[in-house]
Design a protein around this motif. Structure first.
Motif, PDB file in Angstrom:
ATOM      1  N   ALA A  17       0.801  -1.229   0.000  1.00  0.00           N
ATOM      2  CA  ALA A  17       0.000   0.000   0.000  1.00  0.00           C
ATOM      3  C   ALA A  17       0.834   1.280   0.000  1.00  0.00           C
ATOM      4  O   ALA A  17       0.467   2.274   0.623  1.00  0.00           O
ATOM      5  CB  ALA A  17      -0.956  -0.004   1.193  1.00  0.00           C
ATOM      6  N   GLU A  82       2.271   0.943  10.598  1.00  0.00           N
ATOM      7  CA  GLU A  82       1.601   1.565   9.459  1.00  0.00           C
ATOM      8  C   GLU A  82       1.376   0.537   8.348  1.00  0.00           C
ATOM      9  O   GLU A  82       0.304   0.514   7.722  1.00  0.00           O
ATOM     10  CB  GLU A  82       2.447   2.725   8.930  1.00  0.00           C
ATOM     11  N   ARG A  86      -2.289  -0.452   6.841  1.00  0.00           N
ATOM     12  CA  ARG A  86      -2.666  -0.126   5.462  1.00  0.00           C
ATOM     13  C   ARG A  86      -2.544  -1.290   4.493  1.00  0.00           C
ATOM     14  O   ARG A  86      -3.278  -1.363   3.503  1.00  0.00           O
ATOM     15  CB  ARG A  86      -1.801   1.036   4.965  1.00  0.00           C
TER      16      ARG A  86
END
Length: 230
Positions: A17, A82, A86
């Motif tokens: 992502a 993160e 994501r």
């Protein structure tokens, strides 16, 4: 029958992502003190070549590799949560990795342009690390060019897992560079059109077995078993 299966990570096992390119940008900024003019050019290159290209395109002298690897490691570790938020493991990946890891005569690991630390970040973000023998993988710090990683993985499989010298090697990846690495080293290839490259592009690069994804566990496993029996 024995087999060494080497999985690419980005766009083969996981969808990052955009976090991967953020890691390269952060490492570049940390070393140069400025933002890069454009995103990293990846497409199956090793981290050594990706970062070298970034420095050259931005007119910055390339630091020594130890400093670059340290910066990449720090940037990757900082983005684990993160990436977990994501990104995702791609459909079917967990199932086929479980099947491959259950075969005691097989070595199932990775062949990736990522440095080892960031490869572990990427697979551990989705709980895939326990399904892979990461000790015997080949990583972006091990060589400049992707084909040279195959010999690295084979040597580690022999030394750490007792694999025989003539054991078939299968690369599973989503870019023409994965296909080229297999052809250059006499390895088998399963090309997966789960990244930016189409099935037609992968076939044009020389892949005889091209799948849309890894969702059909029985089909992927059947291909791998055919290689093991050859």
């Amino acid at each position: 029958m024995e087999l060494i299966v080497l999985w690419d990570i980005d766009h083969t096992l996981i969808e990052n992502a955009g976090v991967s390119k953020e890691i390269y940008a952060a490492a570049f900024t940390g070393l140069s003190g400025k933002e890069p003019m454009g995103p990293a050019r990846t497409e199956g290159r090793t981290d050594r070549l990706i970062m070298r290209d970034m420095f050259h395109r931005n007119g910055v002298a390339e630091p020594d590799w130890a400093a670059v690897e340290e910066a990449l490691t720090a940037a990757g570790a900082a983005r684990l949560s993160e990436l977990s938020r994501r990104g995702t493991a791609l459909p079917g990946v967990r199932e086929i990795l479980k099947e491959a890891s259950a075969r005691s005569a097989w070595v199932s690991s990775v062949l990736t342009g990522n440095i080892a630390a960031n490869a572990r970040v990427k697979v551990s973000a989705f709980g895939l690390d326990s399904l892979l023998d990461l000790r015997v993988g080949a990583y972006g710090a091990d060589a400049l060019q992707r084909p040279d990683l195959v010999a690295v993985a084979r040597e580690r499989a022999q030394r750490l897992r007792g694999a025989q010298g003539g054991v078939p090697v299968v690369i599973v990846g989503d870019t023409p560079r994965d296909v080229e690495a297999a052809i250059a080293t006499g390895s088998e290839i399963i090309a997966v059109a789960s990244g930016v490259h189409s099935a037609e592009e992968l076939a044009a690069a020389g892949a005889q077995r091209v799948l849309p994804d890894l969702m059909d566990t029985a089909r992927v496993l059947g291909i791998l078993e055919t290689f093991a029996a050859s």
